[in-house]
Design an enzyme around this catalytic site. Structure first.
Site, PDB file in Angstrom:
ATOM      1  CE1 TYR B  16      12.192 -12.853  56.560  1.00 18.53           C
ATOM      2  CE2 TYR B  16      10.185 -12.178  55.672  1.00 18.53           C
ATOM      3  CZ  TYR B  16      10.684 -12.723  56.500  1.00 18.53           C
ATOM      4  OH  TYR B  16      10.117 -12.682  57.797  1.00 18.53           O
ATOM      5  CB  CYS B  17      10.863 -11.524  48.173  1.00 23.05           C
ATOM      6  SG  CYS B  17      11.122 -10.600  46.536  1.00 23.05           S
ATOM      7  N   PRO B  18      14.261 -12.069  47.329  1.00 21.94           N
ATOM      8  CG  PRO B  18      15.640 -12.117  45.533  1.00 21.94           C
ATOM      9  CD  PRO B  18      15.430 -11.649  46.823  1.00 21.94           C
TER      10      PRO B  18
END
Lengths: 128, 79
Positions: B16-18
């Site tokens: 997941y981000c980042p």
């Protein structure tokens, strides 16, 4: 590398919402400002981050109504109708112990790179 | 249309981000100019993020395809 300004290009304002449903008095302004921006021939994007993501969780905006204003859901729907763009940092669910998903379909799921890019791209930003 | 063959594939599925952006950056740094990186991600945030990352860093997004939950990017290193 400068920003190219095309003749007649619409200006755009970014509103970043970091306040959540526990401070309802902070939640109307970005929607009202954004829909007003659209009426002024400006483009508007609201980015929900941190606690702000609770605003765009399904079923939450309906529960908020302050003073003589319509419910937050009505204001939000009005803003969406005028073409205001909504974006949500889904990863913030991990910060405030919420489940992923479950956002209103009009909010596009985006991340950190998008907020940085937007901040540079827009003509003005306002933080709530 | 001929399908483009990448020089490297970066699998960011489940990340997941980042992290997808960071790994894309790291991996791209290892490639030579002109080489093509394929990135696979299932974080919906990656669609906008990696598009914008490519634009900001001057790398060219050749293709963005969604196959169910999986987003497939083909990015050419420009310099």
């Amino acid at each position: 590398m400068g920003k190219e300004i095309e003749k007649g290009k619409r200006k755009r304002i970014l509103y970043v919402q970091t306040s959540g449903i526990d401070t309802p008095e902070r939640l109307y302004s970005p929607f009202v400002l954004a829909m007003t921006a659209k009426a002024m021939d400006l483009d508007a994007t609201i980015y929900f981050l941190g606690k702000g993501i609770t605003v765009v969780k399904k079923g939450e905006a309906e529960k908020i109504k302050l003073g003589n204003f319509p419910s937050l859901k009505e204001i939000m729907d009005q803003a969406i109708k005028t073409g205001v763009e909504l974006m949500v940092c889904e990863q913030s669910t991990q910060l405030i112990a919420l489940q992923r998903g479950d956002f209103i379909p009009e909010a596009k799921i985006v991340g950190a790179a998008t907020l940085n890019d937007l901040a540079l791209e827009v003509d003005a930003s306002m933080w709530f | 249309m001929q399908s483009i063959k990448p020089d490297r594939t970066l699998d960011c599925i489940g990340l997941y981000c980042p992290v997808p952006v960071f790994k894309t950056r790291e991996t791209m740094d290892e490639l030579k100019a002109g080489e093509i990186l394929e990135v696979l991600a299932d974080d919906p945030a990656a669609e906008e993020d990696i598009k914008r990352w490519a634009k900001r860093t001057g790398n060219e997004l050749l293709e963005l395809k969604k196959e169910g939950r999986i987003i497939r990017f083909l990015i050419r290193k420009n310099r």
